[in-house]
Design an enzyme around this catalytic site. Structure first.
Site, PDB file in Angstrom:
ATOM      1  N   THR A  45       0.712  -0.872   0.285  1.00  0.00           N
ATOM      2  CA  THR A  45      -0.197  -0.228  -0.435  1.00  0.00           C
ATOM      3  C   THR A  45       0.793   1.100   0.093  1.00  0.00           C
ATOM      4  OG1 THR A  45      -1.625  -0.844   0.981  1.00  0.00           O
ATOM      5  CG2 THR A  45      -1.541   1.231   1.423  1.00  0.00           C
ATOM      6  N   VAL A  46       1.847   1.381   0.836  1.00  0.00           N
ATOM      7  CA  VAL A  46       2.833   2.655   1.167  1.00  0.00           C
ATOM      8  C   VAL A  46       4.017   3.186   0.100  1.00  0.00           C
ATOM      9  CG1 VAL A  46       3.805   3.779   2.762  1.00  0.00           C
ATOM     10  CG2 VAL A  46       2.125   2.518   3.825  1.00  0.00           C
ATOM     11  N   LYS A 101       6.138   2.242  12.963  1.00  0.00           N
ATOM     12  CA  LYS A 101       6.240   2.669  14.169  1.00  0.00           C
ATOM     13  C   LYS A 101       6.277   1.357  15.250  1.00  0.00           C
ATOM     14  CE  LYS A 101       1.840   1.618  12.374  1.00  0.00           C
ATOM     15  NZ  LYS A 101       1.325   2.205  10.622  1.00  0.00           N
ATOM     16  N   GLU A 136       8.136  10.754   9.814  1.00  0.00           N
ATOM     17  CA  GLU A 136       7.406  11.180   9.303  1.00  0.00           C
ATOM     18  C   GLU A 136       5.651  10.176   9.899  1.00  0.00           C
ATOM     19  OE1 GLU A 136       6.940  14.864  10.047  1.00  0.00           O
ATOM     20  OE2 GLU A 136       4.562  13.525  10.865  1.00  0.00           O
ATOM     21  N   VAL A 188       3.407   7.752  12.028  1.00  0.00           N
ATOM     22  CA  VAL A 188       2.653   8.097  13.168  1.00  0.00           C
ATOM     23  C   VAL A 188       1.297   9.600  12.689  1.00  0.00           C
ATOM     24  CG1 VAL A 188       1.888   9.763  14.722  1.00  0.00           C
ATOM     25  CG2 VAL A 188       4.472   8.240  15.105  1.00  0.00           C
ATOM     26  N   GLY A 225      -0.342   8.535   9.960  1.00  0.00           N
ATOM     27  CA  GLY A 225      -0.291   8.951   8.033  1.00  0.00           C
ATOM     28  C   GLY A 225       0.251  10.474   7.544  1.00  0.00           C
ATOM     29  N   GLU A 241      -3.765  -2.955   9.511  1.00  0.00           N
ATOM     30  CA  GLU A 241      -1.988  -3.320   9.748  1.00  0.00           C
ATOM     31  C   GLU A 241      -1.661  -4.743   9.394  1.00  0.00           C
ATOM     32  OE1 GLU A 241       1.176  -2.253  11.071  1.00  0.00           O
ATOM     33  OE2 GLU A 241      -0.337  -0.427  10.217  1.00  0.00           O
ATOM     34  N   ASP A 250      -1.565  -1.331  17.655  1.00  0.00           N
ATOM     35  CA  ASP A 250      -0.979   0.122  16.690  1.00  0.00           C
ATOM     36  C   ASP A 250      -0.650   1.560  17.062  1.00  0.00           C
ATOM     37  OD1 ASP A 250       0.467   1.083  13.744  1.00  0.00           O
ATOM     38  OD2 ASP A 250      -1.368   2.604  13.852  1.00  0.00           O
ATOM     39  N   LYS A 302       2.866   4.161  17.777  1.00  0.00           N
ATOM     40  CA  LYS A 302       2.255   5.579  17.837  1.00  0.00           C
ATOM     41  C   LYS A 302       2.444   6.017  19.069  1.00  0.00           C
ATOM     42  CE  LYS A 302       0.181   4.369  13.628  1.00  0.00           C
ATOM     43  NZ  LYS A 302      -1.171   4.431  12.930  1.00  0.00           N
TER      44      LYS A 302
HETATM   45  P1  NAP Z   1       1.463  -3.815   2.790  1.00  0.00           P
HETATM   46  O1  NAP Z   1       0.569  -3.609   1.601  1.00  0.00           O
HETATM   47  O2  NAP Z   1       1.821  -5.157   3.635  1.00  0.00           O
HETATM   48  O3  NAP Z   1       2.988  -4.280   2.087  1.00  0.00           O
HETATM   49  C1  NAP Z   1       4.546  -4.943   2.617  1.00  0.00           C
HETATM   50  C2  NAP Z   1       5.313  -5.233   1.314  1.00  0.00           C
HETATM   51  O4  NAP Z   1       6.656  -5.452   1.911  1.00  0.00           O
HETATM   52  C3  NAP Z   1       4.599  -5.170   0.123  1.00  0.00           C
HETATM   53  O5  NAP Z   1       5.324  -5.463  -0.995  1.00  0.00           O
HETATM   54  C4  NAP Z   1       6.094  -7.076   0.738  1.00  0.00           C
HETATM   55  O6  NAP Z   1       6.231  -8.009  -0.624  1.00  0.00           O
HETATM   56  C5  NAP Z   1       6.962  -6.816   1.132  1.00  0.00           C
HETATM   57  N1  NAP Z   1       7.536  -7.283   1.969  1.00  0.00           N
HETATM   58  C6  NAP Z   1       6.678  -7.318   3.382  1.00  0.00           C
HETATM   59  N2  NAP Z   1       7.732  -8.262   3.798  1.00  0.00           N
HETATM   60  C7  NAP Z   1       9.234  -8.371   3.334  1.00  0.00           C
HETATM   61  C8  NAP Z   1      10.307  -8.996   3.341  1.00  0.00           C
HETATM   62  N3  NAP Z   1      10.819  -9.956   4.495  1.00  0.00           N
HETATM   63  N4  NAP Z   1      11.591  -8.856   2.162  1.00  0.00           N
HETATM   64  C9  NAP Z   1      10.832  -8.541   1.799  1.00  0.00           C
HETATM   65  N5  NAP Z   1       9.630  -6.993   1.300  1.00  0.00           N
HETATM   66  C10 NAP Z   1       8.789  -7.535   3.095  1.00  0.00           C
HETATM   67  O7  NAP Z   1       2.029  -2.980   4.050  1.00  0.00           O
HETATM   68  P2  NAP Z   1       1.576  -1.583   3.689  1.00  0.00           P
HETATM   69  O8  NAP Z   1       0.500  -1.405   4.754  1.00  0.00           O
HETATM   70  O9  NAP Z   1       2.433  -0.374   2.477  1.00  0.00           O
HETATM   71  O10 NAP Z   1       2.961  -1.257   5.418  1.00  0.00           O
HETATM   72  C11 NAP Z   1       4.644  -1.197   5.511  1.00  0.00           C
HETATM   73  C12 NAP Z   1       4.070  -0.434   6.456  1.00  0.00           C
HETATM   74  O11 NAP Z   1       4.130   0.945   6.366  1.00  0.00           O
HETATM   75  C13 NAP Z   1       4.195  -0.704   7.394  1.00  0.00           C
HETATM   76  O12 NAP Z   1       4.808  -0.821   8.763  1.00  0.00           O
HETATM   77  C14 NAP Z   1       2.956   0.358   8.092  1.00  0.00           C
HETATM   78  O13 NAP Z   1       2.829   0.009   9.400  1.00  0.00           O
HETATM   79  C15 NAP Z   1       3.068   1.381   7.900  1.00  0.00           C
HETATM   80  N6  NAP Z   1       2.305   2.208   7.435  1.00  0.00           N
HETATM   81  C16 NAP Z   1       0.858   1.757   6.244  1.00  0.00           C
HETATM   82  C17 NAP Z   1      -0.064   2.684   6.292  1.00  0.00           C
HETATM   83  C18 NAP Z   1      -1.002   2.154   5.608  1.00  0.00           C
HETATM   84  O14 NAP Z   1      -1.963   3.133   5.631  1.00  0.00           O
HETATM   85  N7  NAP Z   1      -1.267   1.057   4.598  1.00  0.00           N
HETATM   86  C19 NAP Z   1      -0.133   4.288   7.148  1.00  0.00           C
HETATM   87  C20 NAP Z   1       0.826   4.520   7.907  1.00  0.00           C
HETATM   88  C21 NAP Z   1       2.035   3.520   8.010  1.00  0.00           C
HETATM   89  P3  NAP Z   1       5.163  -8.817  -1.055  1.00  0.00           P
HETATM   90  O15 NAP Z   1       4.214  -7.368  -1.398  1.00  0.00           O
HETATM   91  O16 NAP Z   1       6.221  -9.395  -2.183  1.00  0.00           O
HETATM   92  O17 NAP Z   1       4.126  -9.033  -0.499  1.00  0.00           O
HETATM   93  N1  HSE Z   2      -3.033   0.586  10.014  1.00  0.00           N
HETATM   94  C1  HSE Z   2      -2.613   1.894  10.347  1.00  0.00           C
HETATM   95  C2  HSE Z   2      -4.229   3.013  10.467  1.00  0.00           C
HETATM   96  C3  HSE Z   2      -1.920   2.574   8.836  1.00  0.00           C
HETATM   97  O1  HSE Z   2      -5.210   2.428  10.566  1.00  0.00           O
HETATM   98  O2  HSE Z   2      -3.885   3.289  11.079  1.00  0.00           O
HETATM   99  C4  HSE Z   2      -1.122   3.709   9.296  1.00  0.00           C
HETATM  100  O3  HSE Z   2      -0.544   3.566  10.385  1.00  0.00           O
END
Ligand code: NAP
Ligand code: HSE
Length: 428
Positions: free
Chosen positions: A13-14, A106, A130, A133, A135, A191, A202, A206
């Site tokens: 996603t990110v 986080k 940044e 916490v 988004g 998550e 989570d 944060k």
């Molecule tokens: P996600 O959609 O599950 O994507 C995770 C990515 O990381 C995927 O591309 C995955 O590969 C890759 N990955 C995971 N483990 C790996 C490993 N061991 N080696 C290599 N690649 C690996 O997660 P996300 O929602 O983008 O979140 C990513 C981070 O941002 C997390 O720390 C989350 O807490 C933080 N975050 C997320 C949001 C949100 O809105 N989603 C907001 C703020 C912060 P594959 O594609 O091959 O599976």
């Molecule tokens: N899973 C988290 C949320 C992503 O829903 O706020 C942003 O850190």
């Protein structure tokens, strides 16, 4: 000028959100920092996965972390994988190699922040977060920079987009908890393990990061009292509404004579407060500084583009001329342990929902238990109809200590007339 080439770990996603913003806003970024930022290599877990959005042409896709950490042409590694295993290894390796790191992780920073900041300090590189916490809300930079001259007296926030989305959907559209959670997952807010979102974990991650930024102190995650939203029912939402409140999952920290009182808990928030009106995947942080007074920041707390925007801000900071790392906002000073106010001494108003047999003396017994613990009742209501054998009884109290509220819940739960465990929320 030549583009800065970055290594991007994670293309979910990110990660894909960041790639989109880099592509769409490339000219704008160049105008502001004098050069473009280009992704050189993307690290993923599964190279065979079908992806609806692909990294641009010329970008290498790999499942080998050393392709980022050991590449001398990559000065910045962006970690957007999540978790505390592979992500920690990659970040440590990259910092040791003298690379700057940007992360949204986080969870990792809450559990291992001080050691990672110490390593970054030793290597003289940036470790920026940044996006970790709230988004898209620029709360990290705000605390580190804009409000750095203030003593933060109090901070209260809605820090989890998924939990807020679920509560908003339950409140506004009458959705069931599970349906709302499934929607939040489909929208990319949750998550990898959504229990982190709904159990308050989570939000706790944060809050630990924010406490470090606001006070320069380490509040150990394990010491933080954390309650999630899984016990919130439609009935609670309805009763809260009748009393003029909305239910929100809050993170709170207060400076009580130099000791920090902190926690994560569902709370009833008066419907006229701005925090009560924060809906969907939005987050908000309200804080009080001793000079600035109250401030509130509001914006999308989860999702590809808002979070990508926050990651991009860190990248641009690193690429600006004359960047000097100050990763914690307290310069080279090490993060020291917080002086913690024992959570059982925290004072709040409370919402109790008891599920009990509908028979004479029950209400009186509950009221007596409250009185035994010196808790004063502000409002009370019994729901249910004539035919129901078990009924919910709701009490709103005046201010009481957490240990008294917990003791009442435990005593009532042990009574023969009690049918379900007591539900206890704070009132903001
Ligand atoms: P996600 O959609 O599950 O994507 C995770 C990515 O990381 C995927 O591309 C995955 O590969 C890759 N990955 C995971 N483990 C790996 C490993 N061991 N080696 C290599 N690649 C690996 O997660 P996300 O929602 O983008 O979140 C990513 C981070 O941002 C997390 O720390 C989350 O807490 C933080 N975050 C997320 C949001 C949100 O809105 N989603 C907001 C703020 C912060 P594959 O594609 O091959 O599976
Ligand atoms: N899973 C988290 C949320 C992503 O829903 O706020 C942003 O850190």
């Amino acid at each position: 000028m030549e583009a800065v080439r970055i290594g991007l770990a994670g293309f979910g996603t990110v990660g894909s959100g960041l790639a989109r913003v880099l592509e769409e806003n490339g000219d704008w970024i160049e105008r502001r920092i004098g050069r473009r930022i280009a992704i050189k290599t993307v690290l993923v877990r599964d190279l065979t996965k079908r992806r609806s959005f692909l990294p641009g042409p010329g970008v290498a896709l790999t499942d080998d972390p050393s392709a980022l950490a050991d590449d001398p042409e990559i000065p910045i590694v962006v970690e957007l994988m999540g978790g505390v295993g592979a992500a920690k290894e990659l970040i440590e390796r990259s910092l040791r190699a003298g690379k700057h790191v940007v992360t949204a992780n986080k969870h990792l920073l809450a559990e291992h922040g001080p050691e990672l900041f110490a390593l970054a300090e030793e290597k003289g590189v940036g470790l920026l977060y940044e996006a970790g916490v709230a988004g898209g809300i620029p709360i990290v930079q705000t605390l580190k920079d804009s409000l750095s001259g203030n003593r933060i007296e109090k901070l209260v926030g809605i820090l989890n987009g998924t939990a807020n989305y679920i509560l908003s959907e339950m409140t506004t559209n009458g959705l069931e908890f599970e349906t709302a959670l499934t929607q939040a997952q489909a929208l990319g807010y949750a998550e990898a393990d959504p229990t982190f979102d709904i159990e308050g974990v989570d939000t706790a991650h944060k809050l630990v990061v924010l406490i470090r930024l606001a006070y320069g102190r380490d509040y150990p995650l394990k010491a933080l009292p954390v309650r999630g939203i899984t016990s919130v029912t439609q009935q609670d939402i309805e009763v809260a509404r009748e009393f003029g409140y909305r239910i929100k999952l809050l993170a709170q920290v207060r400076d009580v004579d130099g000791r920090l009182e902190a926690g994560v808990f569902p709370a009833l928030v008066k419907h006229t407060f701005l925090l009560a009106r924060v809906g969907g995947n939005y987050n908000a942080v309200r804080l009080e500084g001793n000079a600035v007074g109250p401030i509130m920041l509001h914006g999308q707390g989860a999702g590809a583009l808002p979070t990508g925007s926050a990651v991009l801000a860190d990248l641009m900071t690193l690429c600006r001329e004359g960047f000097r790392p100050d990763n914690t906002g307290f310069g080279p000073a090490p993060v020291t342990p917080a002086d913690i106010l024992p959570p059982e001494l925290a004072v709040s108003r409370y919402y109790f929902r008891f599920t009990v047999a509908d028979r004479p003396g029950v209400m009186a017994a509950i009221a007596q238990t409250m009185a035994d613990h010196n808790i004063s009742i502000a409002q009370a209501v019994q729901k249910g109809d004539e035919s129901a054998a078990d009924v919910p009884i709701v009490f709103l109290t005046h201010a009481a200590q957490a240990k008294a509220a917990d003791a009442v819940a435990a005593e009532i739960d042990a009574m023969s007339f009690t049918r379900k465990p007591t539900v206890l929320f704070r009132i903001l």
